[in-house]
Design a protein around this motif. Structure first.
Motif, PDB file in Angstrom:
ATOM      1  N   LEU A  24       0.857  -1.171   0.000  1.00 55.26           N
ATOM      2  CA  LEU A  24       0.000   0.000   0.000  1.00 55.26           C
ATOM      3  C   LEU A  24       0.901   1.231   0.000  1.00 55.26           C
ATOM      4  O   LEU A  24       1.919   1.253   0.683  1.00 55.26           O
ATOM      5  N   GLU A  28      -2.550   5.491   0.434  1.00 53.37           N
ATOM      6  CA  GLU A  28      -3.583   4.461   0.543  1.00 53.37           C
ATOM      7  C   GLU A  28      -3.772   4.010   1.987  1.00 53.37           C
ATOM      8  O   GLU A  28      -4.903   3.816   2.453  1.00 53.37           O
ATOM      9  N   THR A  31      -5.895   6.223   4.141  1.00 52.52           N
ATOM     10  CA  THR A  31      -7.340   6.130   3.941  1.00 52.52           C
ATOM     11  C   THR A  31      -7.950   4.973   4.727  1.00 52.52           C
ATOM     12  O   THR A  31      -9.152   4.981   5.020  1.00 52.52           O
ATOM     13  N   HIS A  32      -7.146   3.954   5.051  1.00 45.65           N
ATOM     14  CA  HIS A  32      -7.635   2.814   5.822  1.00 45.65           C
ATOM     15  C   HIS A  32      -7.715   3.109   7.320  1.00 45.65           C
ATOM     16  O   HIS A  32      -8.470   2.445   8.047  1.00 45.65           O
TER      17      HIS A  32
END
Length: 236
Positions: A24, A28, A31-32
């Motif tokens: 990732l 990215e 965003t998790h």
């Protein structure tokens, strides 16, 4: 003892690097993070222990909940940032990409650095102002001086480039450092190894850490073994 630990770290590194899925990016991974921490019980920021307020696709710190005093940067103090517990500088500075073009070059062109920079086991919500002030400074057991952040007892010595943090965060920090060192073969000093091993033993894994570890494994395909080793007493 340190030699034996080095052998263990090398073995763990081979196993867990192979187990990880496609990397990732840092963008990215960020965003998790709200989704991961929203599933924890009373999630808090890493160093100051402020409650986290969740909203659609994001989160922010509740500064009043931890008695946080804004030092100077109100904009960053009122937002949550993804803190690299082991700073990107620590795992990137000796890489060829970093020498050529700094972190930006590594983030764009070095696959292993991308793994490290986006590794969720090394990311934790932090008050932005503290994240910025901590910079890439090393952690030490204790520093003299008064915290500029109110009841948040983080002390930073900019001349020596070191920081001390509350006991509540030391176990999380230790297990992140030991994980990063083992997974990516990042050398730690003997002083760091001894301190992080001590913190790992003294400040036990919480249920929230175990839940976070499980959620991260579902996303990126691997555990933090230093967390997992202490999770047997919890029913997840």
């Amino acid at each position: 003892m340190i030699k034996k630990l080095s052998v263990l770290i090398l073995s763990i590194s081979v196993l867990f690097t192979c187990a990880m899925s496609e990397p990732l990016s840092f963008r990215e991974s960020k965003t998790h993070m709200p989704g991961i921490f929203s599933k924890l019980t009373k999630a808090k920021t890493i160093y100051c222990g402020c409650n986290i307020i969740f909203y659609e696709n994001g989160y922010k710190p509740d500064l009043a909940s931890c008695g946080y005093k804004i030092r100077s940067n109100e904009q960053r103090a009122k937002r949550i940032e993804a803190e690299h517990i082991m700073p990107a500088h620590a795992f990137g500075k000796k890489r060829e990409c970093w020498i050529l073009g700094g972190r930006k070059e590594c983030s764009e062109n070095d696959p292993e650095f991308i793994y490290m920079e986006g590794d969720l086991h090394n990311l934790y919500p932090s008050i932005g102002e503290v994240n910025g002030d901590r910079s890439n400074y090393r952690f030490v057991e204790k520093l003299k001086g008064k915290s500029p952040y109110g009841k948040c007892s983080v002390v930073i010595n900019t001349k020596k480039k070191v920081a001390s943090i509350p006991n509540r965060a030391k176990g999380i920090v230790a297990r992140a450092y030991l994980y990063m060192s083992s997974t990516y073969k990042i050398p730690l000093t003997s002083e760091e190894i001894n301190m992080f091993r001590y913190w790992n033993k003294k400040y036990k894994v919480t249920k929230n850490e175990c839940i976070r570890n499980k959620l991260i494994k579902e996303i990126q395909g691997n555990d933090n073994p230093f967390v997992k080793a202490q999770c047997k007493r919890f029913k997840l």
